[in-house]
Write a protein that holds these residues in place. Structure first.
Motif, PDB file in Angstrom:
ATOM      1  N   PHE A 214       0.829  -1.203   0.000  1.00 42.74           N
ATOM      2  CA  PHE A 214       0.000   0.000   0.000  1.00 42.74           C
ATOM      3  C   PHE A 214       0.865   1.256   0.000  1.00 42.74           C
ATOM      4  O   PHE A 214       0.587   2.221  -0.714  1.00 42.74           O
ATOM      5  CB  PHE A 214      -0.932   0.008   1.211  1.00 42.74           C
ATOM      6  N   VAL A 215       1.915   1.257   0.777  1.00 42.77           N
ATOM      7  CA  VAL A 215       2.802   2.419   0.855  1.00 42.77           C
ATOM      8  C   VAL A 215       3.430   2.719  -0.508  1.00 42.77           C
ATOM      9  O   VAL A 215       3.543   3.882  -0.912  1.00 42.77           O
ATOM     10  CB  VAL A 215       3.883   2.210   1.938  1.00 42.77           C
ATOM     11  N   VAL A 216       3.825   1.667  -1.239  1.00 43.28           N
ATOM     12  CA  VAL A 216       4.393   1.867  -2.577  1.00 43.28           C
ATOM     13  C   VAL A 216       3.385   2.566  -3.480  1.00 43.28           C
ATOM     14  O   VAL A 216       3.705   3.532  -4.184  1.00 43.28           O
ATOM     15  CB  VAL A 216       4.813   0.520  -3.196  1.00 43.28           C
ATOM     16  N   VAL A 217       2.134   2.090  -3.468  1.00 43.72           N
ATOM     17  CA  VAL A 217       1.082   2.691  -4.285  1.00 43.72           C
ATOM     18  C   VAL A 217       0.844   4.134  -3.870  1.00 43.72           C
ATOM     19  O   VAL A 217       0.751   5.041  -4.713  1.00 43.72           O
ATOM     20  CB  VAL A 217      -0.219   1.874  -4.163  1.00 43.72           C
ATOM     21  N   LEU A 218       0.729   4.373  -2.590  1.00 45.45           N
ATOM     22  CA  LEU A 218       0.425   5.708  -2.085  1.00 45.45           C
ATOM     23  C   LEU A 218       1.497   6.709  -2.483  1.00 45.45           C
ATOM     24  O   LEU A 218       1.191   7.818  -2.944  1.00 45.45           O
ATOM     25  CB  LEU A 218       0.293   5.660  -0.558  1.00 45.45           C
ATOM     26  N   GLN A 219       2.742   6.336  -2.323  1.00 42.91           N
ATOM     27  CA  GLN A 219       3.825   7.270  -2.649  1.00 42.91           C
ATOM     28  C   GLN A 219       3.904   7.534  -4.144  1.00 42.91           C
ATOM     29  O   GLN A 219       4.175   8.661  -4.564  1.00 42.91           O
ATOM     30  CB  GLN A 219       5.141   6.743  -2.088  1.00 42.91           C
ATOM     31  N   ASN A 220       3.642   6.514  -4.972  1.00 43.56           N
ATOM     32  CA  ASN A 220       3.617   6.750  -6.415  1.00 43.56           C
ATOM     33  C   ASN A 220       2.459   7.668  -6.796  1.00 43.56           C
ATOM     34  O   ASN A 220       2.591   8.506  -7.692  1.00 43.56           O
ATOM     35  CB  ASN A 220       3.525   5.436  -7.172  1.00 43.56           C
ATOM     36  N   LYS A 221       1.320   7.528  -6.114  1.00 45.53           N
ATOM     37  CA  LYS A 221       0.201   8.414  -6.418  1.00 45.53           C
ATOM     38  C   LYS A 221       0.558   9.856  -6.070  1.00 45.53           C
ATOM     39  O   LYS A 221       0.225  10.778  -6.817  1.00 45.53           O
ATOM     40  CB  LYS A 221      -1.056   7.987  -5.655  1.00 45.53           C
ATOM     41  N   ILE A 222       1.229  10.067  -4.963  1.00 46.58           N
ATOM     42  CA  ILE A 222       1.632  11.420  -4.589  1.00 46.58           C
ATOM     43  C   ILE A 222       2.557  12.000  -5.653  1.00 46.58           C
ATOM     44  O   ILE A 222       2.448  13.177  -6.014  1.00 46.58           O
ATOM     45  CB  ILE A 222       2.296  11.424  -3.197  1.00 46.58           C
ATOM     46  N   ARG A 223       3.457  11.185  -6.170  1.00 44.68           N
ATOM     47  CA  ARG A 223       4.341  11.659  -7.242  1.00 44.68           C
ATOM     48  C   ARG A 223       3.537  12.087  -8.472  1.00 44.68           C
ATOM     49  O   ARG A 223       3.822  13.111  -9.107  1.00 44.68           O
ATOM     50  CB  ARG A 223       5.339  10.570  -7.630  1.00 44.68           C
ATOM     51  N   VAL A 224       2.527  11.295  -8.830  1.00 48.58           N
ATOM     52  CA  VAL A 224       1.720  11.608 -10.000  1.00 48.58           C
ATOM     53  C   VAL A 224       0.917  12.886  -9.788  1.00 48.58           C
ATOM     54  O   VAL A 224       0.910  13.793 -10.623  1.00 48.58           O
ATOM     55  CB  VAL A 224       0.782  10.434 -10.340  1.00 48.58           C
ATOM     56  N   VAL A 225       0.232  12.973  -8.660  1.00 51.30           N
ATOM     57  CA  VAL A 225      -0.641  14.112  -8.399  1.00 51.30           C
ATOM     58  C   VAL A 225       0.151  15.411  -8.332  1.00 51.30           C
ATOM     59  O   VAL A 225      -0.340  16.473  -8.734  1.00 51.30           O
ATOM     60  CB  VAL A 225      -1.434  13.889  -7.085  1.00 51.30           C
ATOM     61  N   THR A 226       1.388  15.341  -7.857  1.00 55.79           N
ATOM     62  CA  THR A 226       2.200  16.546  -7.730  1.00 55.79           C
ATOM     63  C   THR A 226       3.053  16.805  -8.962  1.00 55.79           C
ATOM     64  O   THR A 226       3.959  17.640  -8.933  1.00 55.79           O
ATOM     65  CB  THR A 226       3.099  16.472  -6.487  1.00 55.79           C
ATOM     66  N   GLY A 227       2.758  16.092 -10.063  1.00 57.64           N
ATOM     67  CA  GLY A 227       3.389  16.405 -11.325  1.00 57.64           C
ATOM     68  C   GLY A 227       4.800  15.901 -11.487  1.00 57.64           C
ATOM     69  O   GLY A 227       5.561  16.406 -12.308  1.00 57.64           O
ATOM     70  N   GLN A 228       5.178  14.886 -10.706  1.00 55.19           N
ATOM     71  CA  GLN A 228       6.504  14.317 -10.812  1.00 55.19           C
ATOM     72  C   GLN A 228       6.438  13.002 -11.582  1.00 55.19           C
ATOM     73  O   GLN A 228       5.387  12.390 -11.702  1.00 55.19           O
ATOM     74  CB  GLN A 228       7.086  14.063  -9.416  1.00 55.19           C
ATOM     75  N   VAL A 229       7.567  12.558 -12.093  1.00 53.27           N
ATOM     76  CA  VAL A 229       7.626  11.269 -12.765  1.00 53.27           C
ATOM     77  C   VAL A 229       7.679  10.196 -11.702  1.00 53.27           C
ATOM     78  O   VAL A 229       8.592  10.182 -10.877  1.00 53.27           O
ATOM     79  CB  VAL A 229       8.856  11.161 -13.673  1.00 53.27           C
ATOM     80  N   PRO A 230       6.699   9.281 -11.665  1.00 56.53           N
ATOM     81  CA  PRO A 230       6.718   8.238 -10.639  1.00 56.53           C
ATOM     82  C   PRO A 230       7.897   7.308 -10.831  1.00 56.53           C
ATOM     83  O   PRO A 230       8.518   7.270 -11.884  1.00 56.53           O
ATOM     84  CB  PRO A 230       5.395   7.498 -10.864  1.00 56.53           C
ATOM     85  N   GLU A 231       8.199   6.562  -9.817  1.00 59.47           N
ATOM     86  CA  GLU A 231       9.213   5.508  -9.870  1.00 59.47           C
ATOM     87  C   GLU A 231       8.549   4.168  -9.538  1.00 59.47           C
ATOM     88  O   GLU A 231       8.226   3.930  -8.377  1.00 59.47           O
ATOM     89  CB  GLU A 231      10.330   5.793  -8.866  1.00 59.47           C
ATOM     90  N   PRO A 232       8.306   3.271 -10.475  1.00 60.65           N
ATOM     91  CA  PRO A 232       8.572   3.319 -11.911  1.00 60.65           C
ATOM     92  C   PRO A 232       7.883   4.504 -12.595  1.00 60.65           C
ATOM     93  O   PRO A 232       7.117   5.227 -11.971  1.00 60.65           O
ATOM     94  CB  PRO A 232       7.996   2.010 -12.436  1.00 60.65           C
ATOM     95  N   SER A 233       8.143   4.671 -13.888  1.00 62.27           N
ATOM     96  CA  SER A 233       7.792   5.921 -14.567  1.00 62.27           C
ATOM     97  C   SER A 233       6.309   6.220 -14.562  1.00 62.27           C
ATOM     98  O   SER A 233       5.917   7.357 -14.718  1.00 62.27           O
ATOM     99  CB  SER A 233       8.303   5.903 -16.001  1.00 62.27           C
TER     100      SER A 233
END
Length: 254
Positions: A214-233
């Protein structure tokens, strides 16, 4: 117009497996609401993973850009607790302060699962500032089923009526009622369950094995919402990452 532009920008990153385009000067305040399950089935160790993961996720929010981010956090078990309300992240100091406070959250309350109280509390919090926000996202995570307070559907509907733009969900573990979450709580409907996710045009539902995933998903969502390239992309690649984590976990347990 601002909401339409921002939605298109995020959809580009998720739907086309492409890097996110920069958010234009038209964007402004973006609300991020997190609803976290702290019922008895979560347990103390998983709650510690979740709160630390959210704290680390807050540290990913960029400051000094065109956008400001307003964070609200509600946790729920038998009842709901507003952990933070309408916290504006507009400096490194404000971001660090919120992250530190999340790390020091009290232990999980335990007890039954009250979706209704959770959505009602989030509605009351976001309604304070939703008219001044350019976009409003709510992320709902649970490992259980509604056991108290009715179905929670009317409270979810009231949150939408207040002006929320997207409700996306993570179902943690195998005890969730997947049909209930997908059919009654995602917004906008229908709930998207297929990579690449059509976010934020649809609310998405992701099933994760445990709190770590869940933490992996949550942090990737924060990257997406804030306009950053997620990791993975993109979040579309997240399933591969989670599969790899599961394989490693099984090997370590063997």
């Amino acid at each position: 117009m601002k909401k339409q532009f921002f939605a298109a920008t995020v959809a580009l990153g998720l739907g086309l497996n492409a890097a996110l385009a920069p958010i234009s000067a038209n964007a402004g305040v973006i609300q991020l609401g997190f609803i976290l399950d702290e019922s008895g089935s979560i347990g103390g160790s998983n709650w510690n993973i979740i709160r630390q993961g959210l704290a680390d996720g807050i540290d990913l929010i960029p400051v000094g850009s065109t956008n400001s981010y307003e964070v609200s956090i509600v946790s729920f078990a038998r009842d709901a607790t507003v952990r933070h309300a309408n916290v504006l992240i507009d400096s490194i100091a404000s971001r660090n302060a919120l992250s530190d406070q999340i790390e020091s959250y009290s232990p999980a309350a335990g007890g039954s699962t009250n979706f209704a109280a959770a959505f009602d509390a989030m509605k009351n919090v976001l309604s304070n500032t939703i008219n001044s926000a350019d976009f409003s996202y709510v992320n709902f995570a649970t490992d259980g089923r509604q056991t108290r307070g009715g179905t929670g559907i009317s409270e979810r509907n009231a949150l939408i009526a207040a002006g929320i733009d997207n409700i996306s969900i993570e179902g943690i573990g195998s005890r969730v009622d997947t049909n209930d979450l997908q059919n009654n709580f995602c917004y906008p409907q229908p709930c998207d369950t297929t990579d690449p996710f059509n976010f934020p045009t649809q609310g998405f539902y992701i099933s994760v094995a445990d709190a770590q995933d869940f933490v992996v998903v949550l942090q990737n969502k924060i990257r997406v919402v804030t306009g950053q390239v997620p990791e993975p992309s993109t979040i579309a690649l997240l399933g591969v990452a989670l599969l790899g984590m599961s394989i490693i976990r099984r090997r370590n347990e063997a």
